[in-house]
Design an enzyme around this catalytic site. Structure first.
Site, PDB file in Angstrom:
ATOM      1  CD  GLN A 228      -2.669  -0.909   2.389  1.00 42.47           C
ATOM      2  OE1 GLN A 228      -3.150  -2.063   3.067  1.00 42.47           O
ATOM      3  NE2 GLN A 228      -3.562   0.084   2.959  1.00 42.47           N
ATOM      4  NE  ARG A 375     -13.869  -1.774   4.946  1.00 44.79           N
ATOM      5  CZ  ARG A 375     -14.306  -0.978   4.011  1.00 44.79           C
ATOM      6  NH1 ARG A 375     -14.380   0.546   3.830  1.00 44.79           N
ATOM      7  NH2 ARG A 375     -14.186  -1.312   2.718  1.00 44.79           N
ATOM      8  CB  CYS A 376     -10.494   3.712  10.984  1.00 43.30           C
ATOM      9  SG  CYS A 376      -9.270   2.888  12.057  1.00 43.30           S
ATOM     10  CD  GLU A 745      -9.288  -1.327   0.604  1.00 41.94           C
ATOM     11  OE1 GLU A 745      -8.022  -0.761   1.173  1.00 41.94           O
ATOM     12  OE2 GLU A 745      -9.304  -2.307  -0.072  1.00 41.94           O
TER      13      GLU A 745
HETATM   14  O1  CDP Z   1      -6.839   6.792   0.867  1.00 40.33           O
HETATM   15  P1  CDP Z   1      -7.936   6.059   0.193  1.00 40.33           P
HETATM   16  O2  CDP Z   1      -7.975   5.689  -1.354  1.00 40.33           O
HETATM   17  O3  CDP Z   1      -8.373   4.997   1.174  1.00 40.33           O
HETATM   18  O4  CDP Z   1      -9.071   6.940   0.422  1.00 40.33           O
HETATM   19  P2  CDP Z   1      -9.842   8.347  -0.318  1.00 40.33           P
HETATM   20  O5  CDP Z   1      -8.716   8.504  -1.430  1.00 40.33           O
HETATM   21  O6  CDP Z   1     -10.128   9.162   0.713  1.00 40.33           O
HETATM   22  O7  CDP Z   1     -11.097   7.750  -1.118  1.00 40.33           O
HETATM   23  C1  CDP Z   1     -11.155   6.530  -1.694  1.00 40.33           C
HETATM   24  C2  CDP Z   1     -11.866   6.729  -3.081  1.00 40.33           C
HETATM   25  O8  CDP Z   1     -13.193   7.408  -2.883  1.00 40.33           O
HETATM   26  C3  CDP Z   1     -10.989   7.282  -3.974  1.00 40.33           C
HETATM   27  O9  CDP Z   1     -11.129   6.875  -5.201  1.00 40.33           O
HETATM   28  C4  CDP Z   1     -11.411   8.581  -3.971  1.00 40.33           C
HETATM   29  O10 CDP Z   1     -10.925   9.615  -5.109  1.00 40.33           O
HETATM   30  C5  CDP Z   1     -13.082   8.581  -3.557  1.00 40.33           C
HETATM   31  N1  CDP Z   1     -13.489   9.976  -2.826  1.00 40.33           N
HETATM   32  C6  CDP Z   1     -14.386  10.787  -3.774  1.00 40.33           C
HETATM   33  O11 CDP Z   1     -14.906  10.238  -4.958  1.00 40.33           O
HETATM   34  N2  CDP Z   1     -15.033  11.586  -2.945  1.00 40.33           N
HETATM   35  C7  CDP Z   1     -14.492  12.237  -1.937  1.00 40.33           C
HETATM   36  N3  CDP Z   1     -14.736  13.305  -1.266  1.00 40.33           N
HETATM   37  C8  CDP Z   1     -13.317  11.431  -1.279  1.00 40.33           C
HETATM   38  C9  CDP Z   1     -12.988  10.229  -1.940  1.00 40.33           C
END
Ligand code: CDP
Length: 789
Positions: A228, A375-376, A745
Site C-alpha cells: 500500500q 477501515r479507519c 477503503e
Molecule cells: O486513501 P484512500 O484511497 O483509502 O481514500 P480516499 O482517497 O479518501 O477515497 C477512496 C476513493 O473515494 C477514491 O477513489 C477517492 O477519489 C474517492 N473519493 C471521492 O470520490 N470523493 C471524496 N470526497 C473522497 C473520496
C-alpha cells in the site's frame, strides 16, 4: 440506495469532472480476469519460497534442524535467522520505529511467527520441505491479554530489546489532566463505561506476497510486492538491506484489497529479497489464506475505559479516557511518530466541551502484530466507538432523548474551525444537518409508533442512533511522519502534444478506484476528458515519492496535489494561450477546457490546442512541454462526519436479530465520484455489520489463534448483509483545493463503529444494556433474560 444530495457537475459527462458517477475504468480488466496481481508475475528462472512457522505462541528456540528439509529433491536453500544474522538481517526496523524478527533466532513470540524459509524449484516442494524442519523449544508462559502483560510478574516478551524491562510498548497522553480532574470533581453526574473493541483481521481477498528479483550483475533489485506504500517500503528496504535506494524498484501491481493489512513490511518480503540476492534468481513468495490470517497485521484489540462528566441538564462537561491496546509481539503497524496511539485522541467526537484527558497505553503480547489502520485512520474507529457508547449511556442516565442530547452537545456549525480539547482543529462540519436528515430518512417518528405496536404484538423492534466525526488525510508534515518521513503526497502530470495526459501518483489504490477518480480531478481543473487521462501508481521508478494509501489519506493529500499541479499547468497554459490568441494573459478568461479573450467568446483556444503548441509553438522565453509535479503537505487533516440510524427486530425466544432498516448519512465534503463514495460507504457499513453480528477472531490461553480460516472467521456476503439507504450532506473542507474530505477503503465515512453503535443503541431500547461485540444471538438472549430478572 438513496442519495439525497443533488449533484450538479460543472463539467459535461464527456469531460467527467467532479460529481459525475463515472464508471470505474479499472473494472474492465478485473471483470475479464486480466488483472495483474503479484501471483500472476512469472519470471524466467523463478524459484518459490515457503515459510516454516511457529506452532507455539511463546517459547525459547533450543535448536533448528534443517537437514531433512535441505535433502528434499528440488530444494535450493533453507534460510534461518542465524544465516540472516550473518548479513545483519535477522531483525528489521518497523514502520513504528520498533524492531521485528525477520526469522526468529532466540525466541518465538507469537503463533505463526516466521522461523525458517525454504527456497525450491516449485511451491509444493518448498512447502513440503518447510514442514520437515524440526525445531526444539522450551515453552514459556504465553501472554494473551494486555492486562496480564502489564502485571509485574509477567515474563518479558521483548527481552531482545535493550532497556525494555516491562511489556509496555508505549504510553501516550493528551489533553489537560488537572483541568479535567477539576471538572469531574464538580460535575453533577459522571457516567462511565468499560468496553472492548475486539481484534479483527482486515483479510483482503488477495493475501500478501512478493516476487523478488535481484540482478547480481547490475545490482538492481526489482520487487513486485503487495504494498500500500511502495515508496516508504523502498526506503525501509534501503535501510534494512543496505541496498542503494536508486537500485531498488518496488512495483506494486494490482492489489486485491489492503485495508491496512498491506502497510507493514513483512518478514517474507525481506527473506525473499535476501535469498534472491544470494542465490541470484527471482523468488516468489505468496501467503496462503491461513498464513495471512494468522500472522499479518490485525486491527483493533482495544480495551477502553471512559468517563463523561455531565450537568443535570444534559451538557457534557468533560471526558476522561484510559485505554489499553494489545499490540502483539512487535509494534509493526505504521504510526505517526508523534502520535504513538494513532489518532485515538479524536475520541472527543462530535461534541463541544472544554476539557478532556486521554491516556493510551500499548502492551506487547504473544499475538501477531496488531493495530493496522483497518477501515479507519489509525485508531479512529475505536475512538468513535468509545465516545458514542458513552454518549448513549449519558443520554439514558440523564433521561434525555438521545437525539436531543446530541443536538445539545454537538459542536455547532458556526464554531468551525473548532479546537478540540486534545488539540485537533476540526476543519468544518454541520452535525445537526446530518442527524436531522438521517432521522427524517428513516422515518423516526413512525418507527417509534411501530415499536409500540410491535410490542403489543409480542415482537421486539428497536431503533438506534449514532453520530461520528473522524479525522483523516494525514497529515500536516510538522505533526505527522512515519519514521521521520513527513506525510505529504505527490502528483506528476504530463500533458502530451495531442492533449492526452498521464497522471502519476505516490499513493497506491487497492480497490478504491483511483484510476477513475483522480482523472476526474484533472478533468475538472483542465477540461481534459477524464477518459483521456491515464493514472499510474505503484511503481517507485515511475511515480513521484509519496507516503502511500491508508488511513483515508489519498484524496485529502494526493488528490490535493493533483488539483494543485493541474492548476499550475493551467497557469503555464495561460501563457501559451495568450501567445496563440495574441492577447495579454490578463485579458484571458478560463472556462472548463478553454481560454477566451474577455468580451470576445469567438477568440478562444482549447486546452488541447495549447497542449499542441506547448511542443510546437512556444512563446519566447517559455520552457517547452506541459508537465509538472507537486508535493502537497496539507495544512491540516480533514474531518468527515455523519449520523446513522439502525432499526432492528429481535426474536424474543432466541435473541436472533436482524436489521430491518439502516440509514447512513455521511458527509465527506465535495464528492469526486458519488458512485465510488457510495461503494466505499457500503464497504465500511458491511464491516460494521460483520463486527456487530458475526466476526470474531480470538486466541485461547495458549495463544492459539482461533478463527484462522473463513469457516470460523466469517466474512459477510451480499446474502446476509442488510440493505443500506444512504444520504448525504456536503460540507466542503475549507483548506482542501477541491473541498473534498477523505473516505477511503480504510473508510471513515461508512463508519463501521457507528454502525455497531447504532445496533447497540437499538438493543438498549429492548433492555439489552452495554453489550459488546460480537452481538451474538446467545448474548442478546442472555442479556434480555437478565433484564427481565
Ligand atoms: O486513501 P484512500 O484511497 O483509502 O481514500 P480516499 O482517497 O479518501 O477515497 C477512496 C476513493 O473515494 C477514491 O477513489 C477517492 O477519489 C474517492 N473519493 C471521492 O470520490 N470523493 C471524496 N470526497 C473522497 C473520496
Amino acid at each position: 440506495m438513496t442519495t439525497t444530495a443533488e449533484h450538479t457537475p460543472k463539467t459535461t459527462a464527456e469531460v467527467g469532472g467532479l460529481g459525475h458517477s463515472r464508471r470505474r475504468v479499472e473494472d474492465a480488466r478485473f471483470i475479464e480476469g486480466r488483472g495483474n496481481y503479484v501471483d500472476d508475475i512469472v519470471l524466467p528462472g523463478m524459484l518459490h519460497m515457503a515459510i516454516h512457522r511457529s506452532p507455539l505462541a511463546h517459547a525459547r528456540i533450543l535448536s533448528i534442524d534443517t537437514s531433512e528439509a535441505s535433502a528434499v529433491e528440488g530444494v535450493i536453500a533453507v534460510v534461518t535467522g542465524e544465516l540472516l544474522a550473518g548479513y545483519n538481517l535477522a531483525w528489521m526496523p518497523t514502520l513504528s520505529g520498533d524492531t521485528q524478527a525477520v526469522l526468529a533466532t532466540d525466541k518465538v513470540r507469537f503463533q505463526g511467527q516466521e522461523i525458517a524459509a525454504v527456497i525450491a524449484v516449485d511451491r509444493y516442494i518448498a512447502q513440503d520441505a518447510a514442514d520437515k524442519i524440526v525445531v526444539e523449544y522450551e515453552e514459556l508462559e504465553p501472554i494473551v491479554t494486555p492486562q496480564r502483560s502489564l502485571e509485574a510478574d509477567a515474563p518479558l516478551i521483548r527481552d531482545d530489546k535493550e532497556g525494555q524491562d516491562t511489556n509496555q510498548c508505549y504510553i501516550w497522553e493528551s489533553g489537560d489532566k488537572e483541568a479535567t480532574d477539576a471538572v469531574f470533581a464538580k460535575a453533577d453526574k459522571v457516567v462511565d463505561l468499560d468496553t472492548f473493541y475486539p481484534r479483527s483481521h482486515p483479510s483482503p481477498l488477495e493475501t500478501c506476497g512478493i516476487v523478488a528479483d535481484v540482478n547480481s550483475a547490475t545490482g538492481q533489485a526489482t520487487l513486485y510486492m503487495t504494498s500500500q506504500a511502495p515508496h516508504a517500503h523502498r526506503t525501509v528496504f534501503a535501510l534494512v538491506a543496505g541496498l542503494p535506494e536508486q537500485n531498488i524498484r518496488i512495483v506494486s501491481p494490482d492489489i486485491g484489497g489492503g485495508f491496512g493489512n498491506k502497510v507493514p513490511v513483512y518478514p517474507g518480503y525481506v527473506v525473499a529479497t535476501a535469498a534472491s540476492l544470494v542465490i541470484g534468481q527471482p523468488i516468489k513468495w505468496v501467503e496462503t489464506r491461513y498464513e495471512n490470517l494468522i500472522s499479518t497485521g490485525f486491527g483493533r484489540d482495544y480495551h477502553m475505559h471512559g468517563e463523561m462528566a455531565l450537568s443535570n441538564d444534559g451538557k457534557i462537561l468533560g471526558l476522561r479516557v484510559d485505554m489499553l491496546s494489545d499490540q502483539g509481539a512487535f509494534f509493526s503497524d505504521a504510526q505517526p511518530t508523534k502520535f504513538k496511539a494513532g489518532l485515538f485522541h479524536i475520541v472527543t467526537g462530535s461534541y463541544d466541551y472544554p476539557v478532556a484527558h486521554v491516556t493510551t497505553r500499548g502492551a506487547y503480547t504473544n499475538k501477531a502484530p496488531g493495530g493496522v489502520a483497518y477501515r479507519c485512520s489509525f485508531r479512529v474507529t475505536e475512538a468513535s466507538y468509545m465516545i458514542e457508547r458513552l454518549v448513549q449511556n449519558a443520554a439514558y442516565e440523564i433521561g434525555m432523548d438521545p437525539a436531543e442530547f446530541r443536538r445539545k452537545n454537538f459542536i455547532k456549525k458556526d464554531q468551525f474551525p473548532y479546537l478540540s480539547p486534545t488539540g485537533f482543529v476540526y476543519d468544518s462540519g454541520d452535525y445537526e444537518a446530518a442527524l436531522d436528515l438521517a432521522m427524517e430518512m428513516v422515518g423516526w417518528d413512525e418507527i417509534q409508533k411501530e415499536k409500540e405496536q410491535a410490542r403489543a404484538e409480542g415482537r421486539l423492534v428497536g431503533i438506534g442512533l449514532a453520530s461520528f466525526t473522524e479525522v483523516v488525510g494525514a497529515g500536516h508534515g510538522d505533526d505527522y511522519d512515519i519514521l521521520g518521513l513527513r506525510m505529504f503526497d505527490s502528483a506528476e502530470l504530463r500533458i502530451h502534444p495531442t492533449g492526452k495526459a498521464i497522471l502519476k501518483l505516490g499513493v497506491r489504490t487497492q480497490g478504491q478506484g483511483h484510476e477513475t477518480t483522480f482523472a476526474q480531478i484533472v478533468a475538472e481543473e483542465l477540461g481534459i476528458p477524464a477518459s483521456d487521462i491515464k493514472v499510474v501508481e505503484g511503481d517507485t521508478d515511475n511515480t513521484p515519492y509519496g507516503l502511500g494509501t491508508y488511513a483515508s489519506r489519498s484524496t485529502p493529500v494526493a488528490g490535493a496535489a493533483t488539483a494543485v499541479v493541474s492548476r499550475n499547468l493551467r497557469e503555464k497554459a495561460r501563457k501559451i494561450a495568450a501567445h496563440l490568441l495574441e492577447a495579454s494573459e490578463d485579458d484571458l478568461e478560463w472556462e472548463v477546457g478553454k481560454f477566451f479573450v474577455k468580451g470576445d467568446r469567438d477568440s478562444s483556444v482549447t486546452i488541447q490546442d495549447v497542449a499542441f503548441a506547448a511542443y510546437t509553438n512556444m512563446p519566447e522565453g517559455v520552457e517547452p512541454g506541459l508537465e509538472g509535479v507537486h508535493y502537497y503537505d496539507p495544512p491540516n487533516m480533514t474531518y468527515p462526519f455523519g449520523s446513522y440510524v439502525v432499526v432492528v427486530e429481535v426474536d424474543p425466544d432466541t435473541g436472533q436479530w436482524k436489521v430491518r432498516k439502516m440509514v447512513a448519512v455521511d458527509d465527506c465534503g465535495v464528492r469526486i465520484n458519488p458512485m465510488i463514495v457510495e461503494g466505499q460507504i457500503h464497504g465500511g457499513l458491511t464491516e460494521g455489520f460483520a463486527m456487530s453480528s458475526m466476526q470474531y477472531i480470538t486466541f485461547d490461553e495458549q495463544g492459539n489463534c482461533i478463527g484462522a480460516n473463513f469457516l470460523d472467521y466469517l466474512i459477510p456476503t451480499a446474502w446476509e448483509t442488510p440493505r443500506f439507504e444512504l444520504g448525504e450532506t456536503v460540507t466542503p473542507s475549507p483548506h482542501h483545493p477541491i473541498g473534498a474530505k477523505g473516505v477511503g477503503e480504510s473508510a471513515t465515512v461508512g463508519s463501521p463503529a457507528a454502525f455497531v453503535n447504532a445496533v447497540v443503541d437499538a438493543l438498549w431500547h429492548l433492555g439489552v444494556r452495554n453489550i459488546d461485540m460480537p452481538v451474538s444471538a446467545d448474548r442478546v438472549w442472555a442479556a434480555m433474560e437478565e433484564a427481565k430478572a
